[in-house]
Write a protein that holds these residues in place. Structure first.
Motif, PDB file in Angstrom:
ATOM      1  N   ASP A  57      -9.302   3.997  -6.868  1.00  0.00           N
ATOM      2  CA  ASP A  57     -10.245   3.490  -5.865  1.00  0.00           C
ATOM      3  C   ASP A  57      -9.982   2.013  -5.589  1.00  0.00           C
ATOM      4  O   ASP A  57      -9.993   1.567  -4.446  1.00  0.00           O
ATOM      5  N   ARG A  58      -9.764   1.241  -6.663  1.00  0.00           N
ATOM      6  CA  ARG A  58      -9.568  -0.202  -6.500  1.00  0.00           C
ATOM      7  C   ARG A  58      -8.188  -0.494  -5.925  1.00  0.00           C
ATOM      8  O   ARG A  58      -8.035  -1.320  -5.032  1.00  0.00           O
ATOM      9  N   GLU A  59      -7.175   0.223  -6.434  1.00  0.00           N
ATOM     10  CA  GLU A  59      -5.808   0.039  -5.966  1.00  0.00           C
ATOM     11  C   GLU A  59      -5.721   0.205  -4.457  1.00  0.00           C
ATOM     12  O   GLU A  59      -5.058  -0.559  -3.772  1.00  0.00           O
ATOM     13  N   PHE A  60      -6.366   1.227  -3.952  1.00  0.00           N
ATOM     14  CA  PHE A  60      -6.296   1.516  -2.528  1.00  0.00           C
ATOM     15  C   PHE A  60      -7.458   0.896  -1.758  1.00  0.00           C
ATOM     16  O   PHE A  60      -7.633   1.151  -0.581  1.00  0.00           O
ATOM     17  N   ASP A  61      -8.265   0.128  -2.482  1.00  0.00           N
ATOM     18  CA  ASP A  61      -9.386  -0.569  -1.864  1.00  0.00           C
ATOM     19  C   ASP A  61     -10.342   0.370  -1.125  1.00  0.00           C
ATOM     20  O   ASP A  61     -10.745   0.113   0.005  1.00  0.00           O
ATOM     21  N   VAL A  62     -10.664   1.487  -1.767  1.00  0.00           N
ATOM     22  CA  VAL A  62     -11.660   2.387  -1.160  1.00  0.00           C
ATOM     23  C   VAL A  62     -12.883   2.519  -2.064  1.00  0.00           C
ATOM     24  O   VAL A  62     -13.658   3.451  -1.951  1.00  0.00           O
ATOM     25  N   HIS A  63     -13.022   1.573  -3.035  1.00  0.00           N
ATOM     26  CA  HIS A  63     -14.130   1.665  -3.979  1.00  0.00           C
ATOM     27  C   HIS A  63     -15.468   1.367  -3.303  1.00  0.00           C
ATOM     28  O   HIS A  63     -15.516   0.744  -2.241  1.00  0.00           O
ATOM     29  N   GLU A  64     -16.527   1.790  -3.998  1.00  0.00           N
ATOM     30  CA  GLU A  64     -17.866   1.571  -3.448  1.00  0.00           C
ATOM     31  C   GLU A  64     -18.267   0.117  -3.653  1.00  0.00           C
ATOM     32  O   GLU A  64     -17.767  -0.546  -4.533  1.00  0.00           O
ATOM     33  N   ASP A  65     -19.197  -0.351  -2.897  1.00  0.00           N
ATOM     34  CA  ASP A  65     -19.761  -1.709  -2.862  1.00  0.00           C
ATOM     35  C   ASP A  65     -18.789  -2.869  -3.076  1.00  0.00           C
ATOM     36  O   ASP A  65     -17.597  -2.730  -2.943  1.00  0.00           O
TER      37      ASP A  65
END
Lengths: 593, 85
Positions: free
Chosen positions: B77-85
């Motif tokens: 999620d963080r690697e692809f910058d699709v994480h929440e908030d």
């Protein structure tokens, strides 16, 4: 203190806790009622999911099943845990991202079809109602055995308790109550197991005790000893496979897919705040389930060994080798009273012979010893967990605790199922299809009425269990595995599936599964309408009706794919919706229809 | 968020899921059912290995697998910058 008084105190105390939680956690909005306001911590949610999932069947029946089936019962252990891996990776995070209240709602939106939503509602209600009848019966049985009140009184007490906390609290109340119930049931399950494991092997951890040597100094491993004891009496070895491999394979698969597709379990993952919480919450649920599921094989094996050793006290075939009926222990007498344990002195020697009289290789040995058939004419496997503390001579408070644990397991599952039924009626049928214009307040009132109605219907079936109650468990898993799971999974992973494909898939998967179940168990389970006797020789490739859900799921996948590819693509906004579900970003604000 | 990025994220996710499901299949269906007789010739402690996988080992593996998946996905999620908030 006397056992009955003690049981009243322990069970009464747990009930007081459940009611107190209900009053503290009242639901005031539909979001709180359906999904606890999406504010449950993932660990807490995992614990509640575990209590929701582990029913009277897990608590009472499973270890007994293992005790008498040995290795073959592994299908239940793997099937009912492995489904959570599928749930965690294939469904839970995406459905949480979607952010609605019920499973049929997702199916209806994804396949832009009210018909699909209604099919999903029907599957949900049939599967959940089936389950709830079993729980109600479990509650009645537990009460009547331990509190010596009538079955009906026990059932009404259970209904009243569920009514108070489920109607008042909705998902919020149910969740917090389930956390308390998990603590009660896991404590009640593990304490006797630890004592028995210590007794037999000297190892306090049942999971390790099962693989340890006997504490009697013989140096023999417990499982080898059990194989030996059973073999000496003509029974099949405990650790060896008895059923067919293909059936074990498909039954495990059906149970896993069915578990992942059961709506009351899926709904639990709507209650956590974030997508990443849904992922970890499935892991926590599995941890809490695994504590019981890895203990159960030890309980089963040790209970079986204790039972065999209680009856066969000396060498097989010697005159004094078998227990005198007059010397039978107190627990034996107690369970004889319930009719779940029956002895018949076939050779009139006043001693109990317990062996496999259907094993032809053993017939000569039995005849030489003057045995005229197995004299333990009935040993109901459901009594194993409940009788276990008595067989091992544990103190009365442990027995009282087991009673409270069994009731907690049944109540927590019943509440979760009733909630799933009530929300699909008020949210999917009333608000979604028939009366879309009602206000939130009216919808909340409607869900409370639906919940009350569901409890009354479940109670009625609990009092007058249809003859087919036990058989329909296959139906519940078959429905969840063959219709709901594939529709949900393809809705997320295959963008190309359109409304026609999904509906054709669900109906054909469901159709073949139902057909196969009814073929061997009677049309709508009416006795005498079976097309063929329910025997392994008649089954298609040796697949039992219970295991056919996996085949139905495959049919569903294939039909949906073929039909969808032969017809038009789903509209653009649906494809965007699927793309949006696949990434976690933006799930913070939960939409309220 | 560029749609390429979303596609790469989804592919990485599918690879991870597939890897996890292979392990899931091996410990339960392969070790616990299909190869049980072969593995039962090996003893660990007082357990026959195939029996152990069917009644204990597969369940432990499921637990580890689920947490492994959750932590890897949180990283993705963080690697692809699709994480929440």
């Amino acid at each position: 203190m006397e056992l009955q008084t003690l049981t009243f105190i322990v069970v009464g105390f747990t009930f007081a806790i459940y009611i107190a939680i209900a009053i503290w956690a009242r639901a005031s909005t539909t979001s709180e009622f359906y999904v606890a306001g999406k504010g449950i911590h993932p660990v807490a949610n995992g614990m509640a999911t575990a209590a929701d999932w582990m029913s009277a069947a897990s608590f009472i029946s499973m270890a007994g099943l293992i005790a008498f089936k040995g290795y073959d019962a592994s299908v239940y252990l793997m099937g009912w845990t492995g489904g959570y891996v599928l749930l965690a990776m294939l469904l839970a995070p995406y459905l949480r991202k979607y952010g609605k209240f019920t499973v049929p709602e997702f199916i209806g939106d994804r396949y832009y079809s009210k018909a699909a939503r209604i099919v999903a509602v029907i599957c949900l209600i049939v599967a959940s109602l089936t389950y709830v009848i079993g729980q109600m019966k479990g509650i009645g049985v537990a009460f009547s055995r331990f509190l010596e009140v009538s079955f009906e009184v026990g059932l009404f007490a259970g209904m009243a308790i569920v009514f108070v906390y489920a109607v008042l609290g909705g998902m919020k109340g149910v969740t917090y109550t389930q956390i308390a119930q998990y603590c009660v049931l896991i404590f009640a399950y593990t304490v006797p197991a630890v004592f028995i494991s210590l007794n037999l092997t000297g190892n306090p951890l049942p999971q390790l005790g099962l693989g340890s040597t006997m504490a009697d100094g013989s140096g023999v491993h417990l499982l080898d000893k059990l194989d030996l004891v059973l073999g000496d009496l003509g029974f099949a070895a405990y650790t060896e496979q008895k059923g067919s491999t293909i059936n074990m394979f498909l039954l495990t698969l059906s149970l896993m897919i069915g578990t992942a597709g059961l709506p009351h379990v899926i709904t639990r993952f709507f209650t956590v705040p974030k997508v990443r919480d849904a992922r970890s919450s499935a892991g926590w649920a599995l941890v809490f389930i695994a504590i019981l599921y890895t203990t159960a094989p030890a309980v089963g094996a040790m209970a079986r060994l204790n039972l065999m050793n209680t009856i066969q006290i000396g060498e097989v075939g010697s005159a004094e080798g078998n227990l005198l009926y007059a010397d039978r222990p107190q627990w034996f007498t107690n369970w004889e009273k319930t009719g779940l344990l029956k002895f018949e002195d076939k050779n009139g020697d006043g001693r109990i012979q317990y062996y496999d009289d259907k094993n032809k290789d053993f017939a000569a040995t039995a005849a030489a010893a003057g045995w005229k058939g197995n004299e333990m004419v009935k040993v109901d496997r459901d009594i194993m967990v409940l009788a276990n503390p008595e067989i091992a001579n544990l103190p009365n408070w442990v027995i009282a605790l087991v009673a409270a644990g069994g009731i907690a397991a049944a109540l927590s599952t019943a509440a979760g199922l009733l909630l799933a039924i009530a929300s699909s009626i008020s949210h999917d049928l009333l608000k979604g299809v028939f009366r879309p214009d009602i206000s939130e307040k009216q919808e909340l009132a409607a869900s409370r009425v639906a919940m009350g109605g569901a409890i009354i219907v479940a109670g009625y079936f609990g009092l007058h269990p249809p003859g087919f109650a036990a058989q329909v468990v296959a139906l519940a898993f078959g429905l969840a595995a063959s219709s709901l799971f594939p529709a949900l999974m393809m809705g997320i992973f295959v963008k190309r599936i359109n409304n026609k494909g999904a509906i054709a898939g669900m109906l054909s998967g469901l159709g073949v599964t139902l057909l196969y179940i009814f073929w061997f168990k009677g049309w709508f389970f009416l006795p005498g309408t079976e097309m063929m006797a329910n025997k392994p020789e008649n089954w298609l490739m040796g697949i039992s009706p219970e295991a056919f859900g996996a085949v139905g799921a495959m049919v569903n996948f294939v039909v949906a794919w073929v039909v969808a590819n032969a017809t038009e693509e789903p509209p653009e906004h649906i494809q965007h919706m699927v793309e949006d579900i696949r990434v976690p970003a933006g799930a913070g604000s939960a939409s309220n229809h | 968020m560029a749609s390429n990025n979303a596609q790469d994220y989804w592919k990485a996710n599918l690879r991870l899921v597939l890897g996890c499901l292979v392990v899931w299949f091996v410990v339960s269906y392969l070790f616990g059912i299909l190869l049980v007789d072969v593995l039962n010739t090996i003893n660990i402690g007082g357990y026959k290995l195939g029996f152990w996988f069917a009644q204990q080992g597969s369940i432990y593996t499921f637990v580890v697998l689920t947490f492994f998946y959750a932590s890897r996905m949180n990283k993705l999620d963080r690697e692809f910058d699709v994480h929440e908030d």
